[in-house]
Design an enzyme around this catalytic site. Structure first.
Site: not given
Length: 233
Positions: A17, A42
């Site tokens: 994050d 990803k």
């Protein structure tokens, strides 16, 4: 202007994050603005939602939208895990085993598409486990990919950034650049911390992304300079 040399970068972060996807997508938009074709991967994503098309991850979808090379979702995100937990734990619960060699195989399939500028976004930080002996770092190591480090600008960021940069170097990969992402709008002594990082991190600062209430990679792109990445040998 088109560049002849294809560029690929592994996007890592000082933690989870920290804005890796925001920066990765911002880099794609910045490269596209220079006339480059772009692709995104990803390979491992935890925290996926079940949809009528299968498991989907919001970060992978952001990268898919930002890239000029329109790939299928499965090409971008080959390992989709539902729980928003450490990938190796989520994989074990799903009866899967993550392996760096298999994951890099998927990545190479995208790299063969020949985009001018490709980003591969990691999961969490540099040492997030894939299994009992491999970490996310092994994906970048097997691909021999330069790294862009996203630093979450908050208390403790200097230690996190320097330790991560040290680990990247010890793994034999170049730190191609770093991005300061202002996740804490009220960070005390922001400028002083930024200056310290600039003096200690052995790579160019590619930009400072301001605190964005609604993270928008196209806005982030306005604060990124990819020339050091394009000019690097």
């Amino acid at each position: 202007m088109r560049r002849e040399t294809k560029k690929t970068f592994f996007i890592s972060g000082t933690d989870t994050d920290v804005g890796k996807t925001l920066v990765a997508a911002g880099l794609l938009y910045a490269a596209s603005a220079k006339g480059l074709t772009t692709a995104a991967i990803k390979p491992v994503a935890a925290g996926c939602e079940q949809t009528e098309d299968g498991l989907r991850n919001s970060d992978a979808l952001m990268l898919q939208e930002a890239a000029t090379l329109k790939l299928s979702y499965q090409q971008i995100n080959s390992v989709a895990l539902q729980p928003a937990i450490a990938p190796h734990i989520a994989a074990e619960e799903a009866g899967q085993r993550l392996q760096a060699t298999r994951i890099t195989g998927f990545c190479r399939g995208v790299l063969m598409q020949g985009a001018d500028f490709t980003v591969i976004e990691g999961a969490g930080g540099w040492r997030v486990p894939l299994n009992g002996r491999e970490t996310v770092a092994d994906i970048a190591i097997e691909l021999n990919t330069p790294v862009v480090l996203v630093v979450a600008m908050k208390l403790g960021c200097i230690n996190h950034a320097l330790l991560t940069a040290e680990a990247i170097r010890r793994d034999g990969l170049p730190l191609a650049g770093w991005v300061a992402n202002r996740v804490d709008a009220q960070m005390s002594r922001f400028e002083e911390n930024l200056a310290t990082l600039q003096s200690l991190l052995p790579a160019p600062l590619l930009g400072v992304v301001p605190h964005l209430e609604n993270p928008d990679p196209q806005l982030a792109a306005n604060h990124l300079d990819i020339e050091p990445l394009l000019s690097a040998s």
